[in-house]
Design a protein around this motif. Structure first.
Motif, PDB file in Angstrom:
ATOM      1  N   PHE A 153       0.822  -1.205   0.000  1.00 20.99           N
ATOM      2  CA  PHE A 153       0.000   0.000   0.000  1.00 20.99           C
ATOM      3  C   PHE A 153       0.860   1.261   0.000  1.00 20.99           C
ATOM      4  CE2 PHE A 153      -3.109   2.930   2.205  1.00 20.99           C
ATOM      5  CZ  PHE A 153      -3.881   3.114   1.072  1.00 20.99           C
ATOM      6  N   ARG A 154       1.983   1.226   0.694  1.00 24.78           N
ATOM      7  CA  ARG A 154       2.905   2.363   0.647  1.00 24.78           C
ATOM      8  C   ARG A 154       3.360   2.630  -0.786  1.00 24.78           C
ATOM      9  NH1 ARG A 154       6.674   3.841   4.754  1.00 24.78           N
ATOM     10  NH2 ARG A 154       8.363   3.156   3.386  1.00 24.78           N
ATOM     11  N   ASN A 155       3.591   1.579  -1.531  1.00 25.10           N
ATOM     12  CA  ASN A 155       4.026   1.744  -2.912  1.00 25.10           C
ATOM     13  C   ASN A 155       2.918   2.361  -3.764  1.00 25.10           C
ATOM     14  OD1 ASN A 155       5.963   1.212  -5.148  1.00 25.10           O
ATOM     15  ND2 ASN A 155       4.291  -0.091  -5.855  1.00 25.10           N
ATOM     16  N   VAL A 156       1.678   1.903  -3.558  1.00 24.21           N
ATOM     17  CA  VAL A 156       0.548   2.485  -4.287  1.00 24.21           C
ATOM     18  C   VAL A 156       0.458   3.985  -4.004  1.00 24.21           C
ATOM     19  CG1 VAL A 156      -1.979   2.535  -4.453  1.00 24.21           C
ATOM     20  CG2 VAL A 156      -0.778   0.340  -4.411  1.00 24.21           C
ATOM     21  N   CYS A 157       0.578   4.355  -2.740  1.00 24.74           N
ATOM     22  CA  CYS A 157       0.487   5.769  -2.367  1.00 24.74           C
ATOM     23  C   CYS A 157       1.649   6.577  -2.945  1.00 24.74           C
ATOM     24  CB  CYS A 157       0.448   5.910  -0.847  1.00 24.74           C
ATOM     25  SG  CYS A 157      -1.057   5.252  -0.095  1.00 24.74           S
ATOM     26  N   SER A 158       2.827   5.971  -2.999  1.00 23.89           N
ATOM     27  CA  SER A 158       3.978   6.653  -3.588  1.00 23.89           C
ATOM     28  C   SER A 158       3.719   6.982  -5.050  1.00 23.89           C
ATOM     29  CB  SER A 158       5.231   5.776  -3.478  1.00 23.89           C
ATOM     30  OG  SER A 158       5.606   5.584  -2.141  1.00 23.89           O
ATOM     31  N   VAL A 159       3.181   6.010  -5.771  1.00 27.23           N
ATOM     32  CA  VAL A 159       2.891   6.216  -7.190  1.00 27.23           C
ATOM     33  C   VAL A 159       1.845   7.311  -7.371  1.00 27.23           C
ATOM     34  CG1 VAL A 159       1.948   5.140  -9.272  1.00 27.23           C
ATOM     35  CG2 VAL A 159       3.526   3.860  -7.814  1.00 27.23           C
ATOM     36  N   VAL A 195       5.492   8.251   3.720  1.00 31.16           N
ATOM     37  CA  VAL A 195       5.297   8.401   2.276  1.00 31.16           C
ATOM     38  C   VAL A 195       4.472   9.641   1.960  1.00 31.16           C
ATOM     39  CG1 VAL A 195       4.195   7.372   0.243  1.00 31.16           C
ATOM     40  CG2 VAL A 195       5.519   5.936   1.805  1.00 31.16           C
ATOM     41  N   LEU A 196       3.390   9.828   2.696  1.00 32.88           N
ATOM     42  CA  LEU A 196       2.450  10.900   2.372  1.00 32.88           C
ATOM     43  C   LEU A 196       2.970  12.281   2.733  1.00 32.88           C
ATOM     44  CD1 LEU A 196      -0.868   9.201   3.570  1.00 32.88           C
ATOM     45  CD2 LEU A 196      -0.013   9.395   1.233  1.00 32.88           C
ATOM     46  N   PRO A 241       7.667  10.422  -3.320  1.00 36.08           N
ATOM     47  CA  PRO A 241       8.514   9.315  -3.757  1.00 36.08           C
ATOM     48  C   PRO A 241       8.013   8.795  -5.100  1.00 36.08           C
ATOM     49  CG  PRO A 241       7.599   8.943  -1.553  1.00 36.08           C
ATOM     50  CD  PRO A 241       6.889  10.106  -2.134  1.00 36.08           C
ATOM     51  N   SER A 242       8.895   8.229  -5.889  1.00 32.10           N
ATOM     52  CA  SER A 242       8.489   7.785  -7.223  1.00 32.10           C
ATOM     53  C   SER A 242       7.732   6.477  -7.182  1.00 32.10           C
ATOM     54  CB  SER A 242       9.717   7.639  -8.119  1.00 32.10           C
ATOM     55  OG  SER A 242      10.607   6.672  -7.582  1.00 32.10           O
ATOM     56  N   GLY A 243       8.068   5.577  -6.271  1.00 36.44           N
ATOM     57  CA  GLY A 243       7.414   4.274  -6.241  1.00 36.44           C
ATOM     58  C   GLY A 243       7.732   3.491  -7.499  1.00 36.44           C
ATOM     59  N   SER A 244       7.075   2.372  -7.666  1.00 38.03           N
ATOM     60  CA  SER A 244       7.225   1.589  -8.892  1.00 38.03           C
ATOM     61  C   SER A 244       5.844   1.277  -9.421  1.00 38.03           C
ATOM     62  CB  SER A 244       7.990   0.287  -8.612  1.00 38.03           C
ATOM     63  OG  SER A 244       7.297  -0.514  -7.681  1.00 38.03           O
ATOM     64  N   VAL A 245       5.703   1.277 -10.734  1.00 40.77           N
ATOM     65  CA  VAL A 245       4.401   1.088 -11.356  1.00 40.77           C
ATOM     66  C   VAL A 245       4.395  -0.221 -12.110  1.00 40.77           C
ATOM     67  CG1 VAL A 245       2.681   2.103 -12.878  1.00 40.77           C
ATOM     68  CG2 VAL A 245       4.230   3.582 -11.615  1.00 40.77           C
TER      69      VAL A 245
END
Length: 313
Positions: free
Chosen positions: A183-189, A240-241, A247-251
């Motif tokens: 979920f952190r990654n989703v929010c980063s994206v 993250v928020l 942050p860029s995250g990964s998609v």
């Protein structure tokens, strides 16, 4: 803030009547807000009411408590998405300004719980009073495991700054729990993707007291540098928020941006809290998947009672 409605069916039906009935039920609400010095109110409308119900209530709350009083709503995610079964109608010229994102009020949405059209509410005068939408992406109404559902809502014209990504914070709170790392990654994206469109609206968690209970012991501390439990879950997302730069995250493949106005793409089927065969039993007798899930949610998974509820509507 306080919350009105949710599972307390009838709350908004009683606020839908004539002036005398409205005052009879609005007065105790007004008194509670004053007594507890609430700073705002979230309207969780999980019963079918006309558009006039939220518009009258929002207008009255603003008049009584002033511009600093926060007003939000809590629709399920499908309420913000156009139904692909209907052809896309031309957007009214009034709502085609280049600087303002709005959903098309003429396009029917997917089935949801509230009865009225959220796009019509958003473009009305009352829509200007709404600070944000605590959108429910769980219990079969959406999926927060990727950006696809959120992207589809933005593609439908909703400003991302007003769409809060609502999730369950514990598997015991409903179907659709997403582990914190994912979920952190989703929010980063989402933060990176919508920085230029007013910003990602943030996260709403249901609920706080048992947040993070679905994580393996020590997992929150590993990703967030915080203790397990509610405070750690919040801090893990806060890192993250609240970062100075998104942050860029990964998609993953298929999670493309959706900044323009248009038809929502095909969406992955969200997880539901009931056996798939029970949902299918209601679908084969003529109801949509969303209607079937809503009826099962309302009857604690009893298929016979759910069918009876659907036929009564």
């Amino acid at each position: 803030m306080g919350m009105l409605g949710g599972a307390a069916k009838g709350s908004f039906e009683r606020l839908s009547g004539g002036d005398e009935e409205f005052e009879a039920y609005y007065s105790p609400l007004h008194a509670i807000i004053q007594r507890h010095n609430l700073q705002g109110l979230d309207l969780d409308i999980e019963e079918a009411v006309p558009l006039s119900t939220p518009t009258r209530l929002l207008s009255r709350l603003r008049a009584d408590f002033g511009p600093s009083f926060i007003l939000t709503l809590a629709p399920v995610a499908t309420a913000l998405l156009p139904d692909p079964a209907y052809p896309t109608p031309p957007r009214p010229a009034l709502f085609m300004t280049p600087t303002t994102r709005t959903p098309n009020p003429l396009h029917p949405t997917l089935p949801h719980l509230s009865g009225f059209s959220y796009p019509a509410l958003e473009v009305s005068d009352a829509g200007r009073l709404i600070s944000w939408y605590n959108t429910q992406f769980y219990c079969g109404w959406g999926d927060a495991g990727s950006t696809v559902w959120y992207d589809a809502i933005v593609a439908a014209g909703w400003p991302p700054s007003k769409v809060v990504l609502g999730v369950v914070t514990n598997p015991g709170n409903g179907a659709g729990y997403i582990d914190l790392v994912k979920f952190r990654n989703v929010c980063s994206v989402l933060r990176a993707r919508y920085e230029g469109l007013g910003g990602f609206g943030g996260v709403m968690g249901w609920e706080y007291f048992n947040a993070g209970g679905g994580e393996q012991r020590g997992a929150i501390a590993e990703v967030a540098g915080a203790a397990d439990g509610p405070a750690g879950w919040v801090q893990g997302l806060g890192n993250v928020l609240r970062a100075v730069r998104p942050p860029s995250g990964s998609v993953r493949a298929g999670e493309t941006g959706a900044a323009g106005f248009g038809q929502a793409p095909a969406l992955p089927v969200p997880p539901v809290p009931w056996p798939g065969e029970d949902v299918e039993r209601l679908i084969v007798i003529g109801f949509s998947r969303q209607e079937a899930v809503a009826a099962l949610n309302a009857t604690d998974g009893n298929v016979e009672m759910a069918a009876g509820l659907l036929f009564e509507r």
